[in-house]
Scaffold this active site. Structure first.
Site, PDB file in Angstrom:
ATOM      1  N   SER A  15       0.820  -1.209   0.000  1.00  0.00           N
ATOM      2  CA  SER A  15       0.000   0.000   0.000  1.00  0.00           C
ATOM      3  C   SER A  15       0.856   1.262   0.000  1.00  0.00           C
ATOM      4  O   SER A  15       1.501   1.584   1.000  1.00  0.00           O
ATOM      5  CB  SER A  15      -0.929  -0.001   1.221  1.00  0.00           C
ATOM      6  OG  SER A  15      -1.671   1.186   1.283  1.00  0.00           O
TER       7      SER A  15
ATOM      8  N   ILE B 133       9.381 -15.035   2.499  1.00  0.00           N
ATOM      9  CA  ILE B 133      10.257 -16.135   2.097  1.00  0.00           C
ATOM     10  C   ILE B 133      11.700 -15.676   1.981  1.00  0.00           C
ATOM     11  O   ILE B 133      12.615 -16.511   1.976  1.00  0.00           O
ATOM     12  CB  ILE B 133       9.797 -16.784   0.778  1.00  0.00           C
ATOM     13  CG1 ILE B 133       9.914 -15.816  -0.391  1.00  0.00           C
ATOM     14  CG2 ILE B 133       8.377 -17.327   0.908  1.00  0.00           C
ATOM     15  CD1 ILE B 133       9.742 -16.488  -1.749  1.00  0.00           C
ATOM     16  N   ASP B 134      11.943 -14.366   1.892  1.00  0.00           N
ATOM     17  CA  ASP B 134      13.311 -13.866   1.813  1.00  0.00           C
ATOM     18  C   ASP B 134      14.099 -14.144   3.097  1.00  0.00           C
ATOM     19  O   ASP B 134      15.324 -14.190   3.078  1.00  0.00           O
ATOM     20  CB  ASP B 134      13.320 -12.357   1.556  1.00  0.00           C
ATOM     21  CG  ASP B 134      12.696 -11.989   0.223  1.00  0.00           C
ATOM     22  OD1 ASP B 134      12.477 -12.897  -0.611  1.00  0.00           O
ATOM     23  OD2 ASP B 134      12.404 -10.807   0.010  1.00  0.00           O
TER      24      ASP B 134
ATOM     25  N   GLY C 155      14.665 -13.518  -3.191  1.00  0.00           N
ATOM     26  CA  GLY C 155      15.414 -13.126  -2.010  1.00  0.00           C
ATOM     27  C   GLY C 155      15.824 -11.672  -1.997  1.00  0.00           C
ATOM     28  O   GLY C 155      16.425 -11.195  -1.043  1.00  0.00           O
TER      29      GLY C 155
ATOM     30  N   GLU D  92      26.623 -27.346  -7.819  1.00  0.00           N
ATOM     31  CA  GLU D  92      28.064 -27.138  -7.987  1.00  0.00           C
ATOM     32  C   GLU D  92      28.503 -25.688  -7.787  1.00  0.00           C
ATOM     33  O   GLU D  92      29.689 -25.415  -7.577  1.00  0.00           O
ATOM     34  CB  GLU D  92      28.497 -27.591  -9.389  1.00  0.00           C
ATOM     35  CG  GLU D  92      28.549 -29.092  -9.564  1.00  0.00           C
ATOM     36  CD  GLU D  92      27.174 -29.738  -9.546  1.00  0.00           C
ATOM     37  OE1 GLU D  92      26.999 -30.716  -8.780  1.00  0.00           O
ATOM     38  OE2 GLU D  92      26.273 -29.288 -10.294  1.00  0.00           O
TER      39      GLU D  92
ATOM     40  N   ARG E 291      21.212 -23.445 -19.749  1.00  0.00           N
ATOM     41  CA  ARG E 291      19.852 -22.935 -19.702  1.00  0.00           C
ATOM     42  C   ARG E 291      19.662 -22.165 -18.394  1.00  0.00           C
ATOM     43  O   ARG E 291      20.309 -22.452 -17.386  1.00  0.00           O
ATOM     44  CB  ARG E 291      18.824 -24.059 -19.774  1.00  0.00           C
ATOM     45  CG  ARG E 291      18.818 -24.842 -21.073  1.00  0.00           C
ATOM     46  CD  ARG E 291      18.271 -24.010 -22.228  1.00  0.00           C
ATOM     47  NE  ARG E 291      18.134 -24.801 -23.441  1.00  0.00           N
ATOM     48  CZ  ARG E 291      19.106 -25.009 -24.336  1.00  0.00           C
ATOM     49  NH1 ARG E 291      20.320 -24.475 -24.113  1.00  0.00           N
ATOM     50  NH2 ARG E 291      18.895 -25.723 -25.421  1.00  0.00           N
TER      51      ARG E 291
END
Length: 324
Positions: free
Chosen positions: A74, A128-129, A172, A189, A246
């Site tokens: 808001s 969720i961050d 995030g 990795e 990708r």
């Protein structure tokens, strides 16, 4: 005379808000309080979209993601005249206590609202961050991590089949929590987050050597707030490492989904502590969860302290070393 209490969701939705709403209604009634829902966040406060809630309103919602009462960001609530209207609407319904599920921005607005109108409130960290200072855990984080886990596990199947590198971008903002924890628990990795400096050149020898030793694919988990675009990371894999790449931006699917057992339980506990705080005349607090358990912290300390990612987690990111 019964006291009236209201709850609203502000900012981004998270899985865990609906279980929180269910506990809010049930625990309010258990404590002889009259519960009200404010629909569509602070916008609902301004537009007087505030309705009394009952058991019927929360029946069957515990397994649903998102929030039944809606949420919003808001801009109007940033203006004093609209905050005055919001207070008038609460006064008309004799609502004297307010619980807000939201993040840092939501709490800043709540802090200003309290300073002007002195309405009792308690905030529940819900983003969720996981980037709110003073708490180690925010509602919705576990469900988001599980959504990311499912996505990475699925992407790994096709990555290994086609000899590809996949760059998976998590949400995030400027906080790398989701990316870092997902990296540590998925066996990826490469992990790139805003909190740590990195040089992609340092990974070249290691990754090329791994391909020579038989590696068929790479999974890189990157936070949306890093300095490079995810497409640049994918281009680096193709041009420097020599593997087709990708990009997969997970986006808003991280916010949705069936709330996990952990988030349902945390919602239950967060709301219980929030209502208990208000009944105990803790009038301007945030319920935080730390290694010592649940704690009440003053909102001023929460909103005015920069969030810092757990140093222990950051240390788990290993420096690249070529395989012997």
């Amino acid at each position: 005379m019964k006291q009236n209490i209201a709850i609203l969701c502000s900012g981004g939705d998270v899985s865990g808000m609906n279980p929180a709403l269910k506990r809010f209604v049930e625990y309010s009634l258990q404590n002889n309080l009259t519960p009200y829902f404010v629909y569509d966040g602070y916008e609902g406060l301004i537009d007087n979209n505030i309705q009394k809630a009952s058991y019927c309103d929360v029946s069957g919602i515990i397994n649903r993601g998102g929030t039944k009462i809606g949420s919003a960001r808001s801009k109007r609530f940033m203006q004093v005249e609209y905050r005055n209207i919001a207070k008038q609407n609460l006064d008309a319904l004799h609502v004297t206590m307010l619980i807000v599920l939201g993040g840092d921005g939501s709490f800043r607005g709540l802090h200003q609202f309290y300073k002007e109108h002195n309405i009792k409130f308690c905030g529940v960290p819900s983003t969720i961050d996981n980037d709110i200072s003073g708490t180690d855990y925010c509602l919705g984080v576990d469900t988001a991590l599980n959504m990311i886990k499912f996505s990475i596990d699925s992407i790994r199947d096709t990555a290994s089949s086609f000899k590809r590198a996949f760059v998976i971008e998590t949400m995030g903002n400027k906080c790398g929590y989701l990316a870092l924890v997902s990296h540590l628990t998925s066996g990826s990795e490469l992990c790139l987050i805003p909190e740590t400096a990195y040089n992609l050149n340092e990974y070249e020898q290691k990754f090329k050597q791994e391909i020579q030793n038989g590696r068929r694919y790479f999974i890189a988990v990157v936070a949306e707030g890093i300095k490079e675009d995810s497409k640049e990371i994918a281009r680096w894999f193709e041009e420097k490492i020599g593997i087709e790449s990708r990009v997969n931006v997970l986006g808003h699917l991280q916010r949705g989904g069936n709330p996990t057992v952990k988030d349902r339980l945390m919602a239950y506990k967060f709301i219980t502590y929030a209502i208990d705080a208000l009944l105990d005349n803790k009038n301007e607090t945030i319920v935080c969860y730390t290694k010592e358990g649940f704690r009440y912290k003053e909102i001023n300390a929460v909103v005015n302290t920069p969030y810092q990612l757990d140093e222990e987690l950051i240390k788990f990111i290993n420096s690249p070393k070529a395989t012997e």
